[in-house]
Structures are given as C-alpha cells and as structure tokens.
Design a protein around this motif. Structure first.
Motif, PDB file in Angstrom:
ATOM      1  N   GLY A 168       0.824  -1.208   0.000  1.00 28.81           N
ATOM      2  CA  GLY A 168       0.000   0.000   0.000  1.00 28.81           C
ATOM      3  C   GLY A 168       0.853   1.250   0.000  1.00 28.81           C
ATOM      4  N   ASN A 169       0.199   2.366   0.276  1.00 29.98           N
ATOM      5  CA  ASN A 169       0.870   3.665   0.249  1.00 29.98           C
ATOM      6  C   ASN A 169       1.353   4.072   1.631  1.00 29.98           C
ATOM      7  N   TYR A 170       2.594   4.514   1.698  1.00 27.64           N
ATOM      8  CA  TYR A 170       3.218   4.976   2.928  1.00 27.64           C
ATOM      9  C   TYR A 170       3.862   6.342   2.656  1.00 27.64           C
ATOM     10  N   THR A 171       4.346   6.973   3.707  1.00 24.48           N
ATOM     11  CA  THR A 171       5.127   8.204   3.573  1.00 24.48           C
ATOM     12  C   THR A 171       6.428   8.020   4.352  1.00 24.48           C
ATOM     13  N   PHE A 172       7.372   8.920   4.124  1.00 27.69           N
ATOM     14  CA  PHE A 172       8.633   8.815   4.854  1.00 27.69           C
ATOM     15  C   PHE A 172       9.190  10.203   5.144  1.00 27.69           C
ATOM     16  N   SER A 173      10.036  10.270   6.155  1.00 26.29           N
ATOM     17  CA  SER A 173      10.713  11.509   6.518  1.00 26.29           C
ATOM     18  C   SER A 173      12.202  11.226   6.665  1.00 26.29           C
ATOM     19  N   VAL A 174      13.001  12.291   6.624  1.00 21.63           N
ATOM     20  CA  VAL A 174      14.450  12.142   6.644  1.00 21.63           C
ATOM     21  C   VAL A 174      15.062  13.017   7.738  1.00 21.63           C
ATOM     22  N   SER A 175      16.071  12.486   8.405  1.00 20.94           N
ATOM     23  CA  SER A 175      16.864  13.260   9.348  1.00 20.94           C
ATOM     24  C   SER A 175      18.320  13.100   8.949  1.00 20.94           C
ATOM     25  N   ALA A 176      18.987  14.227   8.663  1.00 19.65           N
ATOM     26  CA  ALA A 176      20.395  14.180   8.241  1.00 19.65           C
ATOM     27  C   ALA A 176      21.222  15.105   9.129  1.00 19.65           C
ATOM     28  N   LYS A 177      22.387  14.619   9.545  1.00 22.41           N
ATOM     29  CA  LYS A 177      23.264  15.412  10.408  1.00 22.41           C
ATOM     30  C   LYS A 177      24.720  15.280   9.969  1.00 22.41           C
ATOM     31  N   GLN A 178      25.449  16.349  10.201  1.00 25.83           N
ATOM     32  CA  GLN A 178      26.878  16.340   9.950  1.00 25.83           C
ATOM     33  C   GLN A 178      27.551  16.985  11.163  1.00 25.83           C
ATOM     34  N   GLY A 179      28.331  16.188  11.881  1.00 25.05           N
ATOM     35  CA  GLY A 179      28.974  16.694  13.092  1.00 25.05           C
ATOM     36  C   GLY A 179      27.978  17.140  14.142  1.00 25.05           C
ATOM     37  N   GLY A 180      26.830  16.489  14.199  1.00 25.39           N
ATOM     38  CA  GLY A 180      25.806  16.834  15.182  1.00 25.39           C
ATOM     39  C   GLY A 180      24.875  17.946  14.731  1.00 25.39           C
ATOM     40  N   ASN A 181      25.149  18.587  13.589  1.00 25.75           N
ATOM     41  CA  ASN A 181      24.316  19.676  13.090  1.00 25.75           C
ATOM     42  C   ASN A 181      23.327  19.161  12.039  1.00 25.75           C
ATOM     43  N   GLU A 182      22.101  19.653  12.141  1.00 28.53           N
ATOM     44  CA  GLU A 182      21.070  19.247  11.186  1.00 28.53           C
ATOM     45  C   GLU A 182      21.407  19.772   9.790  1.00 28.53           C
ATOM     46  N   ILE A 183      21.266  18.907   8.789  1.00 34.28           N
ATOM     47  CA  ILE A 183      21.519  19.258   7.394  1.00 34.28           C
ATOM     48  C   ILE A 183      20.227  19.055   6.611  1.00 34.28           C
ATOM     49  N   LYS A 184      19.912  20.023   5.755  1.00 34.37           N
ATOM     50  CA  LYS A 184      18.687  19.915   4.978  1.00 34.37           C
ATOM     51  C   LYS A 184      18.784  18.771   3.973  1.00 34.37           C
ATOM     52  N   ALA A 185      17.760  17.948   3.952  1.00 25.44           N
ATOM     53  CA  ALA A 185      17.693  16.828   3.012  1.00 25.44           C
ATOM     54  C   ALA A 185      16.337  16.856   2.320  1.00 25.44           C
ATOM     55  N   SER A 186      16.333  16.723   1.010  1.00 25.09           N
ATOM     56  CA  SER A 186      15.086  16.736   0.245  1.00 25.09           C
ATOM     57  C   SER A 186      14.600  15.308   0.029  1.00 25.09           C
ATOM     58  N   THR A 187      13.303  15.100   0.222  1.00 26.50           N
ATOM     59  CA  THR A 187      12.708  13.775   0.008  1.00 26.50           C
ATOM     60  C   THR A 187      12.208  13.664  -1.425  1.00 26.50           C
ATOM     61  N   LEU A 188      12.361  12.481  -2.016  1.00 21.20           N
ATOM     62  CA  LEU A 188      11.974  12.244  -3.404  1.00 21.20           C
ATOM     63  C   LEU A 188      11.095  11.002  -3.500  1.00 21.20           C
ATOM     64  N   SER A 189      10.060  11.097  -4.305  1.00 21.20           N
ATOM     65  CA  SER A 189       9.167   9.958  -4.532  1.00 21.20           C
ATOM     66  C   SER A 189       9.379   9.417  -5.940  1.00 21.20           C
ATOM     67  N   LEU A 190       9.224   8.119  -6.075  1.00 25.83           N
ATOM     68  CA  LEU A 190       9.402   7.464  -7.360  1.00 25.83           C
ATOM     69  C   LEU A 190       8.055   7.256  -8.026  1.00 25.83           C
ATOM     70  N   GLY A 191       7.939   7.704  -9.276  1.00 28.17           N
ATOM     71  CA  GLY A 191       6.685   7.546 -10.009  1.00 28.17           C
ATOM     72  C   GLY A 191       6.950   7.259 -11.470  1.00 28.17           C
ATOM     73  N   LEU A 192       5.913   6.803 -12.163  1.00 32.35           N
ATOM     74  CA  LEU A 192       6.017   6.478 -13.578  1.00 32.35           C
ATOM     75  C   LEU A 192       5.502   7.654 -14.413  1.00 32.35           C
ATOM     76  N   VAL A 193       6.273   8.038 -15.430  1.00 34.97           N
ATOM     77  CA  VAL A 193       5.858   9.110 -16.328  1.00 34.97           C
ATOM     78  C   VAL A 193       4.854   8.530 -17.333  1.00 34.97           C
ATOM     79  N   ASN A 194       3.579   8.901 -17.191  1.00 38.18           N
ATOM     80  CA  ASN A 194       2.532   8.355 -18.053  1.00 38.18           C
ATOM     81  C   ASN A 194       2.376   9.114 -19.361  1.00 38.18           C
ATOM     82  N   SER A 195       2.487  10.435 -19.298  1.00 41.09           N
ATOM     83  CA  SER A 195       2.318  11.260 -20.499  1.00 41.09           C
ATOM     84  C   SER A 195       2.941  12.619 -20.262  1.00 41.09           C
ATOM     85  N   VAL A 196       3.043  13.397 -21.342  1.00 29.48           N
ATOM     86  CA  VAL A 196       3.616  14.737 -21.283  1.00 29.48           C
ATOM     87  C   VAL A 196       2.679  15.701 -21.991  1.00 29.48           C
ATOM     88  N   SER A 197       2.456  16.855 -21.392  1.00 31.52           N
ATOM     89  CA  SER A 197       1.647  17.899 -22.025  1.00 31.52           C
ATOM     90  C   SER A 197       2.380  19.226 -21.879  1.00 31.52           C
TER      91      SER A 197
END
Length: 222
Positions: A168-197
C-alpha cells in the motif's frame, strides 16, 4: 447604380490593400524610413545653419543601436524556441520511465519499495522513518554516512517488529546530520511518467498518483 457601387467597392478594396502593403513595408523597414527622413532633413537644411556632424552621427548611432537590438531580440526568440523544442523532446522521451520527483510518498508492492533523497553536502548520519497511512512510524532505517547528491533508498517492507508490512501507500521523513548539526535533506518519490503535455511554464509530466511535475522537478530517471 449597381455598377457604380461595385466600382466604388473595388476601388476601396484596392486602396485598403495598397494601404496595408505600404504599412507593412514601412513597419518592416524602420531603418529605411529613418534614413529617408534624415536625407530629407539634410536637403532642406538652412545653408547658413547646416546640421551639426555630431548630431548626425548621434542619430545614425541611435538607429544602428535600435536595429541591433531588434536583430538580437529575433535571435533570442529563435534560441528560446529551439530550447523549448529540445526540452519537449527530452520530456517526451521520459514517457514509460520511472523518475524521482519531490515528495514524501513511498509505495510498497510485493515486499519492495523505493524512496529517494537529495543532499546538498555529505552527512555522517542519515535516518529514514517510514510511516503508515495513519502517520504511525512502522520502520526506522539508520543508514549512517551518505554522500552529496541523489540517492536511492530501498525498503523491503519489513517493520521494526520484524513483521511484513501490508502492500500500500506509505510516507517517509528524513533526518540528516553532519557533526551533530542538522543538514537539509530533500525527500523524493518514485513515479512512472505516463504522459507529457505542454503548459505555460513548459512541459508537464503526468506522474499518476504523484500528480503533475515540471521537467525541472525531475531529479533522476530510471
């Protein structure tokens, strides 16, 4: 009477056509019009007060600049059109392929799911939390260090308890750190390209359940 009306109509049409052709010719030759006016001005100048050379040079420079700008605009329009055509062809070539776009959705099918992340810099700690449709965490993934760029995150459907999650369908979140400091991380979803307009802002890709995405939103194609 009818003959006179027809003759008058013909003369009016001919006059309108001539006027249209003349207007088009004048619109297409601003430089010629300017030079004719300048020559006329010089012919009718006061011999005792001739046109100043600097003034004539300035006027010639102005028409040259205007002409150059017109040519530059035409060239830019052609280049823009070529780029848009190239991007449209590129977008069309993605039909039937899977691609990463910004999002938090992840779909589990037959014990297999794929998510994606994008990091602007390397991190020494990366954690993924997968949540069910009610927002309850079902799996925590500690992935350790991770490099810059787009990365694929697989999930085999196993929960923290060791049980198998239902498809089924789920969601996810990300936590990224460098040296204890929070680093911005972008989440990406995988999908199928059905058509283009084509939209106002360029090509729009129909990603099914993920909705529509701009070509610039595509992070990776598979």
């Amino acid at each position: 009477m009818m003959s006179a009306i027809q003759q008058a109509s013909s003369q009016t049409a001919a006059s309108a056509a001539t006027t249209g052709i003349t207007a088009k010719k004048n619109a297409e030759n601003p430089q010629d019009r300017f030079l004719k006016l300048l020559v006329t001005q010089m012919k009718n100048q006061d011999p005792l007060k001739p046109l100043d050379n600097a003034e004539v040079t300035s006027q010639l420079a102005q028409i040259s600049t205007v002409t150059g700008i017109d040519k530059l605009n035409t060239t830019l329009q052609l280049l823009t059109s070529d780029v848009e055509d190239s991007l449209s062809m590129e977008a069309t070539g993605m039909i039937g392929h899977s691609a990463f776009v910004p999002g938090t959705a992840i779909k589990l099918e037959k014990d297999s799911a794929v998510a994606g992340i994008e990091l602007a810099q390397p991190v020494d700690q990366l954690k993924i939390t997968i949540l069910d449709s009610a927002g309850i965490p079902v799996r925590h993934l500690d992935l350790g260090a991770h490099p810059t760029g787009v990365s694929t995150i697989p999930w085999d459907g196993q929960t923290d308890s060791g049980a198998k999650a239902a498809d089924g369908n789920y969601t996810f979140s990300v936590s990224a750190k460098q040296g204890g400091n929070e680093i911005k991380a972008s989440t990406l979803s995988l999908g199928l390209v059905n058509s283009v307009s084509l939209g106002e802002n360029g090509a729009l890709l129909d990603m099914g359940e993920l909705g529509f995405a701009n070509l610039s939103d595509i992070k990776r194609v598979f």
